[in-house]
Motif scaffolding. Structure first.
Motif, PDB file in Angstrom:
ATOM      1  N   ASN A   1      -4.022  -1.585   3.346  1.00 33.10           N
ATOM      2  CA  ASN A   1      -4.645  -1.256   1.937  1.00 33.10           C
ATOM      3  C   ASN A   1      -5.874  -0.949   1.686  1.00 33.10           C
ATOM      4  O   ASN A   1      -6.241   0.130   1.128  1.00 33.10           O
TER       5      ASN A   1
ATOM      6  N   ARG B   1      -5.944   2.824   2.948  1.00 28.65           N
ATOM      7  CA  ARG B   1      -5.173   3.319   1.986  1.00 28.65           C
ATOM      8  C   ARG B   1      -6.176   3.937   0.813  1.00 28.65           C
ATOM      9  O   ARG B   1      -6.257   4.779   0.542  1.00 28.65           O
TER      10      ARG B   1
ATOM     11  N   TRP C   1       1.556   0.527   5.306  1.00 28.56           N
ATOM     12  CA  TRP C   1       1.469  -0.479   4.119  1.00 28.56           C
ATOM     13  C   TRP C   1       2.624  -1.020   3.754  1.00 28.56           C
ATOM     14  O   TRP C   1       2.701  -2.465   3.567  1.00 28.56           O
TER      15      TRP C   1
ATOM     16  N   ASP D   1      -6.210 -10.893  -3.131  1.00 28.36           N
ATOM     17  CA  ASP D   1      -6.801  -9.808  -3.780  1.00 28.36           C
ATOM     18  C   ASP D   1      -7.815 -10.103  -4.817  1.00 28.36           C
ATOM     19  O   ASP D   1      -8.845  -9.417  -4.863  1.00 28.36           O
TER      20      ASP D   1
END
Lengths: 837, 174
Positions: A191, A194, A242, A308
């Motif tokens: 992530n 990315r 991912w 997150d």
């Protein structure tokens, strides 16, 4: 931020879970306990329905067990809904509190922080980045407790049914618990990559688009393709990885939980065949096993939100983790009222990169003395003013105001004693009055007294408006106001009377600058709609903005042969305006001469697109209506991007007579036609006095008109009323409906109204014309000298002769200081500077 | 292509005329059409009656003037003594520097006959220019060229008449 509280940027995410939410979180726990019970109950009922009711063929038992089952299901869902409700409240409350707290904190950060921070970054942090952390806060108690409890309850129930079978089928979960975090690490890694690659890709796109000339000029398509394709391929790979990781988590989870029934069937089936397990228990076991899946999935989801959320929260808070330089409020004492003396000793100011902007500054001012700071740009004069005003924190030496060290004073102390006018003052969205009272309100704010009691009176305000020279501007805003019906009946009466006096006294003198309403002439400074109706509507449906969708009016246009030419005028207007303004960042200035408003621009862009593909008659009804609307607004004297064809002008004049005839017959009273004896509600106050419209905006003419009107209003004792109306003028975003000069005058008026003991003006009159500048200089000398201490950073040297002291700065030092005459006699730097100017 | 470049839908309008006038002016000559359209749109035409001042010495009116029609006199007052500098005719552009920064006028410009001008105000100009960040270097170059050309021409054509004033020259060295 209250005293002694941990600053928000140092708070951990977990601290939000119970802060202000203890009651709600406890309520949640209660709901959860009941909810878990209602989830397990149906399983028991299932078992009993099979084992007792069906096996023993007892209808009454079947009915009562089914009843309990149904009640449990209803209750469980009701509670689930309640659970979500409370969670949502907690989440949103946390979002709002985090936003408020962080916003309040950010406003106190040192100015230096904002030099390196994009506004977009702050917006993004406040609007987007805090959402996930707040989601976590909302779920922090409910999700783990309810799901773990549910899992435990089901597990306990399974053990009660058959410990062996339970132990074997539950043995799957520890494996999942072990594997998920491992895969999640992969997810997080991918992530991050990315996000980074996506950023690189965006900037690559931005670069090539801005360099499109070069690319096309060189025909360098191949080079650019390779650059971009490389990045796109890289992003593709990362995204695949991912996604694989993410699906890996999901699939692994699904696989292991899916194994559950298999184990139950093979082991449970064996046990049932052997007679060691009842069939009902097996059914219940299977159901319970299946129901483990939901809470388990929710737990995994919670785990991801948690991951997150923590990352986002910490990243955001770390970014803003900068100490404010000064306390907001004084600790344990009321704010100081200082005497206005300023003492600067060995003052130094260094930037964080070690550049010394101020070096060994010494000066002292008695209360009421006026000091001018002059010198080239970059000599440090603004920096010195900002250090004295506490906006910059000096790095060494002392600044004493009323014998108190500025570095140790709170913001409140400063605000009460100091007024500040900066070079490019900021004006906020709202009315002129709100901006005028901004400093006063801020000073009174938080002192526990009702704000309104301490605000300046209208007389004070008008005096300051006069002093700063913004009076005429405010008057003009007032005069340009369109009064609402029934709101100012007395005023309307007087204005209608004034109109006659105006025509008598000033009519001839201003005839060149005003287009009077004349029934037999086309009015170039009025819109097409006004030219057609030549009156003010008494009905909503006939208001200028509604005409283009008014059936009656549209029929009239058809009859007067106006529809077609107006549509093509609308088409021309929309094309030209979109072509000129389509790519600009909206600013009120760009729309002053445009028939399309800033808000409508995007709509008309689309309509222009449609026009490229379709002929006028093929356009949809809505598009045609919008074009008609535009044509009806068209005012040839203002909107120069299209011309009014002679033919159309004649048709409109004929139409005016036709419309009057028709509407008077069909709907008498719908319009009051322009006539001298009646106030026109669709027009501004000024146009009403004129009974016409001004033709030009040149400053010379404007001044001439202003003089006549002020004279007239004084005679009629209307000046104050119009000023009051003018103060309600909406200044637009960042004050963009005001000119630079008006903004500066407003800022000076704002500081004067506050009447501070020390006034700091940082090139505060740079955008003013000579007259206004002289007026303000004069005011400072006559009304403020010996009352307020003034530190003025001055660019234009013609204004400094009467300052008590002039300090010439060079490279962060005071090169010379004295009265103007002394310094000129010395023939030093000031002499040089003045000579050059 | 933009619609205004193949303008068939509209009758000739003031905006188009303004655009053409600006294209012929040195200050705007390097502007791309996109930018010039915005400037032409933001301009206003103003008529000055004979005897009226377009701008006054010592004031900062913040406007640039392109004389379209008529005639105006440039003059300067020093210690009560009025000196006529020259007359400005149609096509002349005054005030490019005014658009770039605020300074008080060194001269007054008075209409000798009814004079029509195309006027652009500094504030509008600045806001428009901000929309096109690439344009500023071009403007600066046009101004620098203009100043250098002026001084060069003065030196080659007038240096002999100048006498003692030569040592004050060197505007292009600023």
């Amino acid at each position: 931020m209250a005293k002694g509280e941990t600053p928000i940027v140092k708070r951990s995410l977990y601290s939000w879970v119970f802060a202000g939410n203890v009651g709600l979180q406890l309520l949640l726990l209660l709901i959860i306990v009941v909810m878990v019970f209602t989830r397990v109950l149906p399983l028991e009922m299932q078992k009993r329905i099979v084992n007792e009711a069906i096996n023993l063929r007892k209808i009454d038992l079947l009915l009562s067990y089914c009843g309990i089952y149904l009640a449990a299901v209803v209750l469980a869902n009701g509670l689930k809904y309640l659970n979500s409700m409370v969670t949502t409240v907690i989440t949103q409350r946390a979002t709002a509190n985090m936003r408020k707290g962080l916003y309040h904190y950010i406003l106190t950060l040192p100015l230096s922080f904002f030099r390196n921070t994009q506004p977009g970054m702050v917006v993004n942090s406040l609007v987007n980045e805090l959402t996930l952390p707040a989601n976590f806060v909302g779920m922090a108690v409910a999700a783990p407790v309810s799901n773990v409890l549910t899992l435990l309850a089901f597990a306990g129930y399974l053990f009660r049914l058959n410990p062996l079978l339970a132990a074997v089928s539950l043995s799957i979960y520890p494996i999942v618990v072990f594997l998920v975090p491992m895969l999640q690490k992969g997810v997080n890694r991918a992530n991050k990559k990315r996000v980074d690659t996506a950023r690189t890709l965006s900037s690559a796109i931005a670069e090539s688009i801005s360099g499109i000339h070069e690319i096309q000029g060189n025909g360098a398509y191949g080079i650019e393709h390779r650059k971009f394709d490389g990045l796109a391929d890289k992003l593709e790979k990362i995204r695949v990885i991912w996604s694989l990781y993410r699906f890996g988590v999901k699939t692994m989870n699904n696989f292991f939980t899916g194994l559950g029934p298999f184990i139950v069937f093979i082991l449970g089936g064996f046990l049932t065949i052997k007679g060691q397990l009842e069939l009902g228990a097996l059914v219940a076991f299977l159901s319970a096993q299946e129901k483990l899946y939901d809470p388990w999935r929710e737990l995994i989801e919670f785990y991801q939100v948690y991951q997150d959320g923590v990352v986002n929260y910490n990243r955001t808070m770390e970014y803003f983790n900068v100490e404010p330089e000064h306390a907001l409020e004084p600790q344990g004492r009321p704010p100081f009222e200082l005497d206005g003396s300023v003492e600067v000793k060995d003052l130094q100011f260094e930037t964080s990169s070690g550049i010394r902007l101020l070096d060994g500054i010494n000066l002292s001012l008695k209360p009421g003395e006026h000091l001018a700071l002059v010198g080239f740009s970059g000599s440090g004069k603004s920096t010195l003013a900002l250090c004295i005003g506490q906006l910059y924190k000096y790095t060494d030496g002392h600044v004493l105001i009323g014998d108190k060290e500025v570095a140790e004073l709170s913001k409140k102390d400063m605000v009460i004693n100091i007024g500040f006018v900066s070079q490019s003052p900021f004006i906020f969205e709202g009315t002129l009055e709100e901006n005028l009272l901004y400093s006063c309100k801020a000073m009174i704010d938080g002192q526990g007294q009702p704000v309104n009691n301490h605000l300046p009176t209208l007389d004070d305000i008008i005096a300051v408006l006069h002093q700063t020279g913004i009076f005429v501007d405010v008057l003009r805003f007032g005069l340009n106001t369109i009064l609402a019906r029934d709101e100012h009946e007395d005023l309307v009466e007087v204005l209608t009377r004034v109109r006659r006096n105006f025509q008598r006294d000033y009519g001839e003198e201003l005839a060149d600058y005003v287009e009077f309403f004349d029934e037999n002439k086309y009015l170039y400074y009025s819109s097409v709609a006004e030219n057609l109706t030549f009156g003010a509507s008494a009905k909503e449906a006939f208001n200028n903005s509604n005409l283009a969708k008014n059936e009656y009016f549209l029929n009239f246009l058809d009859r007067a042969d106006l529809t077609r030419p107006l549509l093509s005028l609308g088409a021309a207007l929309s094309k030209q305006t979109v072509d000129i303004l389509g790519n600009l960042t909206p600013d009120a200035v760009f729309f002053e001469q445009s028939p399309i408003t800033a808000d409508e621009l995007d709509d008309y862009k689309l309509i222009v697109e449609h026009q490229k593909r379709q002929k006028l008659h093929q356009l949809t009804g809505t598009d045609r209506q919008r074009l008609l609307e535009l044509a009806l607004r068209f005012t040839p004297g203002i909107h120069k991007m299209a011309a009014l064809p002679q033919m159309l002008e004649t048709l409109i004049l004929e139409g005016r007579a036709l419309f009057r005839e028709k509407i008077s017959a069909d709907d008498p009273g719908a319009f009051s036609f322009y006539q001298l004896a009646e106030y026109i509600y669709s027009q501004t106050i000024l146009n009403n006095i004129f009974f016409g419209k001004t033709k030009t905006a040149s400053p010379q003419t404007q001044e001439k008109i202003d003089q006549s009107i002020v004279q007239l209003l004084i005679e009629e004792d209307l000046l104050e009323t119009i000023i009051e109306i003018g103060m309600r003028y909406d200044v637009g975003t960042k004050g963009d409906k005001l000119s630079g000069g008006q903004r500066q005058k407003l800022a000076i008026a704002r500081a004067f109204l506050k009447a501070p003991r020390i006034l700091i003006m940082d090139e505060a009159t740079s955008a003013l014309d000579n007259k206004s500048q002289a007026r303000i200089q004069n005011l400072l000398e006559t009304r403020w000298k010996n009352k307020s201490t003034l530190i003025a950073v001055v660019h234009r040297l013609d204004t400094i002769k009467n300052f008590d002291r002039v300090a010439v700065m060079k490279a962060g030092k005071i090169a010379e200081m004295g009265t103007y005459n002394e310094l000129i006699a010395q023939k030093g730097m000031l002499y040089e500077l003045v000579g050059k100017k | 292509m933009n619609s205004s470049e193949k303008n068939d839908a509209t009758a000739p309008c003031e905006f188009m005329d303004n655009l053409n006038l600006l294209r012929q002016t040195y200050f705007f000559s390097s502007f791309p059409l996109e930018t010039l359209k915005v400037i032409a749109y933001l301009c206003a035409r103003e008529k000055f009656k004979k005897g009226l001042a377009l701008f006054n010495q010592n004031e900062d009116d913040g406007q640039a003037f392109l004389v379209i029609d008529g005639k105006a006199r440039l003059e300067r007052e020093d210690d009560g003594k009025m000196t006529v500098i020259r007359e400005c005719h149609a096509g002349e552009f005054l005030g490019g520097l005014t658009l770039l920064g605020g300074r008080h006028r060194l001269f007054s410009l008075i209409a000798v006959e009814d004079t029509t001008c195309l006027i652009i105000h500094r504030e509008k100009f600045t806001k428009a220019i901000k929309q096109f960040p690439d344009i500023m270097p071009k403007i600066l170059k046009a101004v620098v060229d203009n100043i250098s050309t002026w001084e060069e021409r003065f030196l080659t054509e007038r240096a002999e008449e100048c006498g003692g004033c030569l040592e004050k020259l060197g505007v292009s060295l600023v």
